[in-house]
Design a protein around this motif. Sequence first.
Motif, mmCIF file in Angstrom:
data_model
loop_
_atom_site.group_PDB
_atom_site.id
_atom_site.type_symbol
_atom_site.label_atom_id
_atom_site.label_comp_id
_atom_site.label_asym_id
_atom_site.label_seq_id
_atom_site.Cartn_x
_atom_site.Cartn_y
_atom_site.Cartn_z
ATOM 1 N N MET A 149 -19.434 -55.672 -42.288
ATOM 2 C CA MET A 149 -19.407 -56.111 -40.891
ATOM 3 C C MET A 149 -18.108 -56.851 -40.585
ATOM 4 S SD MET A 149 -23.430 -57.245 -40.545
ATOM 5 C CE MET A 149 -23.304 -57.995 -38.921
ATOM 6 N N ARG A 150 -17.626 -57.644 -41.533
ATOM 7 C CA ARG A 150 -16.333 -58.302 -41.335
ATOM 8 C C ARG A 150 -15.221 -57.278 -41.186
ATOM 9 N NH1 ARG A 150 -13.081 -60.354 -46.383
ATOM 10 N NH2 ARG A 150 -13.196 -58.073 -46.550
ATOM 11 N N ASP A 151 -15.222 -56.287 -42.071
ATOM 12 C CA ASP A 151 -14.167 -55.266 -42.020
ATOM 13 C C ASP A 151 -14.222 -54.497 -40.711
ATOM 14 O OD1 ASP A 151 -13.472 -56.090 -44.533
ATOM 15 O OD2 ASP A 151 -14.402 -54.400 -45.585
ATOM 16 N N GLU B 123 -24.407 -41.489 -44.491
ATOM 17 C CA GLU B 123 -23.164 -40.813 -44.884
ATOM 18 C C GLU B 123 -23.025 -39.439 -44.233
ATOM 19 O OE1 GLU B 123 -23.232 -40.694 -49.109
ATOM 20 O OE2 GLU B 123 -23.044 -42.878 -49.347
ATOM 21 N N LYS B 124 -24.118 -38.901 -43.682
ATOM 22 C CA LYS B 124 -24.065 -37.566 -43.080
ATOM 23 C C LYS B 124 -23.407 -37.584 -41.711
ATOM 24 C CE LYS B 124 -28.258 -36.021 -45.469
ATOM 25 N NZ LYS B 124 -29.667 -35.544 -45.312
ATOM 26 N N THR B 125 -23.493 -38.739 -41.037
ATOM 27 C CA THR B 125 -22.854 -38.844 -39.723
ATOM 28 C C THR B 125 -21.593 -39.679 -39.858
ATOM 29 O OG1 THR B 125 -24.125 -40.827 -39.195
ATOM 30 C CG2 THR B 125 -25.073 -38.713 -38.542
ATOM 31 N N SER B 126 -20.532 -39.176 -39.305
ATOM 32 C CA SER B 126 -19.254 -39.899 -39.405
ATOM 33 C C SER B 126 -18.901 -40.475 -38.042
ATOM 34 C CB SER B 126 -18.153 -38.961 -39.901
ATOM 35 O OG SER B 126 -18.090 -37.811 -39.077
ATOM 36 N N LEU B 127 -19.583 -41.548 -37.711
ATOM 37 C CA LEU B 127 -19.297 -42.214 -36.445
ATOM 38 C C LEU B 127 -17.975 -42.964 -36.535
ATOM 39 C CD1 LEU B 127 -22.801 -43.689 -35.514
ATOM 40 C CD2 LEU B 127 -21.711 -41.662 -34.553
ATOM 41 N N SER B 128 -17.289 -43.038 -35.429
ATOM 42 C CA SER B 128 -16.028 -43.779 -35.394
ATOM 43 C C SER B 128 -16.296 -45.271 -35.489
ATOM 44 C CB SER B 128 -15.280 -43.473 -34.096
ATOM 45 O OG SER B 128 -16.004 -43.987 -32.987
ATOM 46 N N ASP B 129 -15.273 -46.008 -35.884
ATOM 47 C CA ASP B 129 -15.402 -47.465 -35.932
ATOM 48 C C ASP B 129 -15.723 -48.024 -34.552
ATOM 49 O OD1 ASP B 129 -14.911 -47.582 -38.640
ATOM 50 O OD2 ASP B 129 -12.751 -47.851 -38.397
ATOM 51 N N SER B 130 -15.187 -47.378 -33.519
ATOM 52 C CA SER B 130 -15.450 -47.831 -32.154
ATOM 53 C C SER B 130 -16.936 -47.710 -31.819
ATOM 54 C CB SER B 130 -14.624 -47.004 -31.165
ATOM 55 O OG SER B 130 -14.911 -47.397 -29.841
ATOM 56 N N GLU B 131 -17.560 -46.592 -32.217
ATOM 57 C CA GLU B 131 -18.980 -46.399 -31.958
ATOM 58 C C GLU B 131 -19.814 -47.373 -32.788
ATOM 59 O OE1 GLU B 131 -22.542 -45.250 -30.487
ATOM 60 O OE2 GLU B 131 -20.538 -44.808 -29.684
#
Length: 644
Positions: free
Chosen positions: A604-606, A473-481
């Motif tokens: 993973m589906r989402d 939760e500390k890192t907010s990676l994009s959905d693309s990443e």
Amino acid sequence: MPILEREPAKGRRESYDLPKVPVPPLKQTLDMYLTSIKHLVKEEQYRKTKSIVEKFGEPGGTGELLQKKLLEKRDNTHNWVYGYWLDDMYLNQRLALPVNSNPAMVFPKQDFRDHKDSLRFAAHLITGVLEYKERIDTRELPVDFSRGQLAGTPLCMKQYYRLFNTYRLPGLKRDTLIIHETGSTEQEHIIVACKNQFFVLDLVVKEKKLKEMDILTQLEKIVKMAENSEERQPPFGLLTSDGRTEWAQARDVLIKDSVNRESLAVIQKCLCVVCLDGPSGMEVGDTSRALLMLHGGGHEKMGANRWYDKPMQFVVGEDGVCGTVCEHSPFEGIVLVACTEYLMKFMTGSPSKMGRATSVSELPTPRRLLWKTTPHIQGLLKASAERLQRLVRDLDMDVHKFEVYGKEFIKKQKMSPDAYIQVALQLAFYRCNGRLVSTYESASIRRFHEGRVDNIRSATPEALAFVKAMTDEKTSLSDSEKMKRLWDAINAQTNSTIAAITGMGIDNHLLGLREISQEIHMEVPEIFTDQTYVASNQFILSTSQVPTTVEMFCCYGPVVPNGYGCCYNPQADHLLFSVTSFHGSTETSSAVFIKALDQGLVEMRDLCRKRNKPQSNTAAASKAVEKSQGAGSKPLSTPQKTGK
């Protein structure tokens, strides 16, 4: 005892036409080994291991010497790893067969109207078994071919020929796999277990094979005989549920008497065992049916109505609980699936033929196996019963049907369902434990002569990067990443799978190097006594894909006290998981793992729905990985074990 094979049918490609299992390059295996463990151990421990591995692989060093010896063994044998693997995976293991080793296949719940219905089912099942055995003996089974990326390669068929003509004999330090000659006249009987008694059902009478009505008549006689309390024998099947050394010691006591020796010999030569179970008294659901297959519910239920040494053991319960429990050393799960699917289709698609080859009056009464007992033997039976009961109480099983989606959704993402599920298992474990651990996934190497399995190490660095991205939760990676990391994890899993199924896996190779050092009386090289190697072979997560085309599922137990056993069956619109652990471990809970698995599969589906564009390097993952990799073989690591 050597097996004597018949010549193959004309035009059929048999296993001796297949290539030998290769020996991978030493440097390649050592590099892959370091990559597989670097992210799973502490940095200081890794540095120590890296130094040990580099020393082992030095030019002119120990590794090169052992590699040379292994290459010589490859040139001089049909399969250099088979004997090492069989001993290490099965015959040297001392744990009890129920739960720890023998897998079970759970058939669809049957709706028997009465007791006679269950006997009709059993008679029809036996008829199907005899038909399938005939196809094996006459080499009429079609040769299997690989599917998926490397489709079209013929696969070794020898495991089929050992479904019914093998027996695992207990030994004090090592068991022996006895193989009878194919089509032997010694194997013209089956053993029927009923009310903890064992009966001989001869399949040939006066040189005539019994038809289905005759078999049903004999089963009815057996049930009546089993109800005769005056002739009841002690529950000797319990001894086969014990640890292998304990059973071997008990067997040495038994065979001092000729009556016991004869009964044991008759069981050893049987075609299969059919267990006629009474009502279990349990609520009949997927989980309870799986438990009854794995251990029979202990000595208080059906646990003594078994003979666990026999590879093919069919269970027919009055309450409709049916399936098979198998001694695993002669064959893998995919071969078991082929056999049981044939039988299920035979049961549903073939009308019962109740003709008879002989009249009922000519059929001899089935023979009850007799045993001579002593106070010492009674004590051994009691001890076996208590140990089985502890195992029954300790097993934590959860059979779970994930119905949100199935493999068709995964295929639409251009992903391998198997690789996708393996990544989901890593996500579930990480969510429960905050770390990844050595993971075993069975990979068939049947494209080689007498090939069994190697290991796909699914806890890859790429899987770790993905699960961290999904849970931190500390890192907010994009959905693309996140999507990129998912593809990286699936690619890594796919590449590991391809390496394993083409004979380039690391586990068999390291096992061979270790064992060849013992053959030449060398001190065990440090690489194999190193803490990292020992820990890397304790498979806390033991997994296998066992897909079926009919309604049934496979299950097995964990292979370490603090581990999980996870067998999965991907279907078009759902995924079926059989998850096991031990109540005695504070580190595991099957229900908690299932909950985390559900959560991860939905996430993973989402993610796929949000970012549904595969990366440019995903060609290797765009096709489904060979489905025969889910061979159903499970590692038998124990806390004392250093091998695969």
